[in-house]
Design an enzyme around this catalytic site. Structure first.
Site, PDB file in Angstrom:
ATOM      1  N   ARG A  70      13.462   5.197  12.158  1.00 36.16           N
ATOM      2  CA  ARG A  70      12.350   6.120  12.251  1.00 36.16           C
ATOM      3  C   ARG A  70      11.491   5.840  13.462  1.00 36.16           C
ATOM      4  O   ARG A  70      11.995   5.685  14.566  1.00 36.16           O
ATOM      5  CB  ARG A  70      11.472   5.725  10.741  1.00 36.16           C
ATOM      6  CG  ARG A  70      12.268   5.922   9.674  1.00 36.16           C
ATOM      7  CD  ARG A  70      11.577   5.648   8.555  1.00 36.16           C
ATOM      8  NE  ARG A  70      10.449   6.477   8.102  1.00 36.16           N
ATOM      9  CZ  ARG A  70       9.260   6.193   7.362  1.00 36.16           C
ATOM     10  NH1 ARG A  70       9.596   5.214   6.549  1.00 36.16           N
ATOM     11  NH2 ARG A  70       8.312   7.003   7.396  1.00 36.16           N
ATOM     12  N   TYR A 100      11.404   9.158   1.031  1.00 38.09           N
ATOM     13  CA  TYR A 100      11.284   8.134   0.116  1.00 38.09           C
ATOM     14  C   TYR A 100      11.620   8.496  -1.300  1.00 38.09           C
ATOM     15  O   TYR A 100      11.867   7.725  -2.054  1.00 38.09           O
ATOM     16  CB  TYR A 100       9.559   7.512  -0.109  1.00 38.09           C
ATOM     17  CG  TYR A 100       9.140   7.088   1.066  1.00 38.09           C
ATOM     18  CD1 TYR A 100       9.433   5.857   1.570  1.00 38.09           C
ATOM     19  CD2 TYR A 100       7.840   7.595   1.689  1.00 38.09           C
ATOM     20  CE1 TYR A 100       8.996   5.427   2.858  1.00 38.09           C
ATOM     21  CE2 TYR A 100       7.520   7.113   2.735  1.00 38.09           C
ATOM     22  CZ  TYR A 100       7.910   5.826   3.576  1.00 38.09           C
ATOM     23  OH  TYR A 100       7.325   5.350   4.573  1.00 38.09           O
ATOM     24  N   ARG A 138       5.029  11.305  -2.596  1.00 36.09           N
ATOM     25  CA  ARG A 138       4.777  10.992  -1.069  1.00 36.09           C
ATOM     26  C   ARG A 138       6.045  11.152  -0.377  1.00 36.09           C
ATOM     27  O   ARG A 138       7.109  10.740  -0.655  1.00 36.09           O
ATOM     28  CB  ARG A 138       4.372   9.376  -1.111  1.00 36.09           C
ATOM     29  CG  ARG A 138       4.157   8.890   0.304  1.00 36.09           C
ATOM     30  CD  ARG A 138       4.086   7.427   0.250  1.00 36.09           C
ATOM     31  NE  ARG A 138       3.875   6.852   1.662  1.00 36.09           N
ATOM     32  CZ  ARG A 138       4.138   5.808   1.972  1.00 36.09           C
ATOM     33  NH1 ARG A 138       4.642   4.828   1.133  1.00 36.09           N
ATOM     34  NH2 ARG A 138       4.032   5.380   3.157  1.00 36.09           N
ATOM     35  N   HIS A 194      12.709  -2.572   1.924  1.00 32.50           N
ATOM     36  CA  HIS A 194      12.019  -1.245   2.253  1.00 32.50           C
ATOM     37  C   HIS A 194      13.333  -0.012   1.458  1.00 32.50           C
ATOM     38  O   HIS A 194      14.163  -0.187   1.694  1.00 32.50           O
ATOM     39  CB  HIS A 194      12.044  -0.893   3.462  1.00 32.50           C
ATOM     40  CG  HIS A 194      11.202  -1.862   4.337  1.00 32.50           C
ATOM     41  ND1 HIS A 194       9.872  -1.847   4.181  1.00 32.50           N
ATOM     42  CD2 HIS A 194      11.471  -2.933   4.983  1.00 32.50           C
ATOM     43  CE1 HIS A 194       9.295  -2.964   4.841  1.00 32.50           C
ATOM     44  NE2 HIS A 194      10.501  -3.652   5.393  1.00 32.50           N
ATOM     45  N   PRO A 210       0.749  -1.115  -0.034  1.00 33.39           N
ATOM     46  CA  PRO A 210      -0.197   0.109   0.055  1.00 33.39           C
ATOM     47  C   PRO A 210       0.683   1.236   0.017  1.00 33.39           C
ATOM     48  O   PRO A 210       1.847   1.477   0.553  1.00 33.39           O
ATOM     49  CB  PRO A 210      -1.052  -0.097   1.420  1.00 33.39           C
ATOM     50  CG  PRO A 210      -0.222  -1.180   2.121  1.00 33.39           C
ATOM     51  CD  PRO A 210       0.625  -1.947   1.080  1.00 33.39           C
ATOM     52  N   ASN A 211       0.289   2.222  -0.714  1.00 35.09           N
ATOM     53  CA  ASN A 211       0.770   3.481  -0.690  1.00 35.09           C
ATOM     54  C   ASN A 211       2.370   3.904  -1.692  1.00 35.09           C
ATOM     55  O   ASN A 211       2.477   4.842  -2.184  1.00 35.09           O
ATOM     56  CB  ASN A 211       0.960   4.374   0.462  1.00 35.09           C
ATOM     57  CG  ASN A 211      -0.213   4.172   1.416  1.00 35.09           C
ATOM     58  OD1 ASN A 211      -1.147   4.738   0.717  1.00 35.09           O
ATOM     59  ND2 ASN A 211      -0.342   3.893   2.527  1.00 35.09           N
ATOM     60  N   GLU A 237      12.569  -9.485   2.293  1.00 35.87           N
ATOM     61  CA  GLU A 237      11.916  -8.281   2.630  1.00 35.87           C
ATOM     62  C   GLU A 237      12.709  -6.989   2.415  1.00 35.87           C
ATOM     63  O   GLU A 237      13.775  -7.086   2.740  1.00 35.87           O
ATOM     64  CB  GLU A 237      11.597  -8.263   4.020  1.00 35.87           C
ATOM     65  CG  GLU A 237      10.582  -6.928   4.560  1.00 35.87           C
ATOM     66  CD  GLU A 237      10.398  -6.964   6.023  1.00 35.87           C
ATOM     67  OE1 GLU A 237      10.374  -7.925   6.677  1.00 35.87           O
ATOM     68  OE2 GLU A 237      10.687  -5.793   6.726  1.00 35.87           O
ATOM     69  N   ASN A 247       7.959  -5.605  -0.734  1.00 35.34           N
ATOM     70  CA  ASN A 247       8.085  -4.393   0.270  1.00 35.34           C
ATOM     71  C   ASN A 247       6.427  -4.219   0.508  1.00 35.34           C
ATOM     72  O   ASN A 247       5.541  -3.755  -0.175  1.00 35.34           O
ATOM     73  CB  ASN A 247       8.210  -3.065  -0.626  1.00 35.34           C
ATOM     74  CG  ASN A 247       8.374  -1.791   0.216  1.00 35.34           C
ATOM     75  OD1 ASN A 247       7.782  -1.725   1.464  1.00 35.34           O
ATOM     76  ND2 ASN A 247       8.755  -0.761  -0.286  1.00 35.34           N
ATOM     77  N   ALA A 301       3.243  -0.531   5.060  1.00 30.70           N
ATOM     78  CA  ALA A 301       2.966  -0.690   6.412  1.00 30.70           C
ATOM     79  C   ALA A 301       2.317  -1.840   6.943  1.00 30.70           C
ATOM     80  O   ALA A 301       2.407  -2.083   8.136  1.00 30.70           O
ATOM     81  CB  ALA A 301       1.639   0.555   6.630  1.00 30.70           C
TER      82      ALA A 301
HETATM   83  C1  DQA Z   1       8.163   1.349   3.536  1.00 30.15           C
HETATM   84  C2  DQA Z   1       8.264   1.534   5.125  1.00 30.15           C
HETATM   85  C3  DQA Z   1       7.053   1.463   5.810  1.00 30.15           C
HETATM   86  O1  DQA Z   1       7.163   1.731   7.281  1.00 30.15           O
HETATM   87  C4  DQA Z   1       5.888   2.183   5.181  1.00 30.15           C
HETATM   88  O2  DQA Z   1       4.786   2.252   5.927  1.00 30.15           O
HETATM   89  C5  DQA Z   1       6.056   2.310   3.800  1.00 30.15           C
HETATM   90  C6  DQA Z   1       7.196   2.224   3.021  1.00 30.15           C
HETATM   91  C7  DQA Z   1       9.380   1.677   2.882  1.00 30.15           C
HETATM   92  O3  DQA Z   1       9.576   1.065   1.770  1.00 30.15           O
HETATM   93  O4  DQA Z   1      10.388   2.327   3.567  1.00 30.15           O
HETATM   94  O5  DQA Z   1       4.783   2.478   3.141  1.00 30.15           O
HETATM   95  O6  DQA Z   1       7.856  -0.032   3.435  1.00 30.15           O
END
Ligand code: DQA
Length: 142
Positions: free
Chosen positions: A107, A23, A18, A100, A10-11, A98, A74, A77
């Site tokens: 953070r 990011y 964003r 990110h 998501p997102n 995994e 990835n 959240a």
């Molecule tokens: C993320 C880190 C997560 O905590 C966050 O909710 C994201 C992006 C990252 O790629 O740094 O949506 O996965």
């Protein structure tokens, strides 16, 4: 040819607009393009997807069974609380990595805990879009 499924949660479709300070400026399409170029160099087959829906992530993990050699994920959240995604990764027995963009350990406190990491081979975080390239190289070497 090794098949690698890259799942973005998501997102991540909002990358480029964003929280740029966290990011970066690249869009998810930019990252997909870079990742596909790296895949050509490594001679691996990559399927790069994004969804905002937990159930769809789980469906894609299930569908990967018997078809995909390595999953790179990835989870956004969902990283921090989706036991359902964790269980799906564990269930299909496909090696997973995994990744990110940000360093989740540097953070907010809630981000430093991943419920996904224990069912993965390893975790790569903090390198921006390079996390995807590092993840792909690791996947190619597994
Ligand atoms: C993320 C880190 C997560 O905590 C966050 O909710 C994201 C992006 C990252 O790629 O740094 O949506 O996965």
């Amino acid at each position: 040819m090794k098949k690698i499924l890259i799942i973005n949660g998501p997102n991540l479709n909002l990358l480029g607009t964003r929280e740029k300070a966290v990011y970066g400026n690249e869009t998810l399409e930019d990252i997909a393009r870079k990742t596909n170029l790296e895949a050509q160099k490594l001679n691996v087959d990559v399927d790069f997807i994004q969804t905002n829906h937990e159930g769809e992530i789980i469906d894609r993990i299930h569908e990967a069974r018997g078809k995909v050699d390595v999953i790179i994920i990835n989870p956004g959240a969902y990283t921090h609380y989706s036991l359902a995604i964790r269980d799906a990764i564990k269930a299909v027995e496909i090696p997973a990595i995994e990744i990110h963009l940000s360093n989740i350990h540097a953070r907010e406190e809630f981000r430093s805990h991943s419920v996904i990491a224990p069912v993965c081979v390893g975790q790569i975080c903090g390198f921006g879009s390079i996390s995807y390239i590092l993840g792909l190289n690791a996947a190619a070497m597994l």
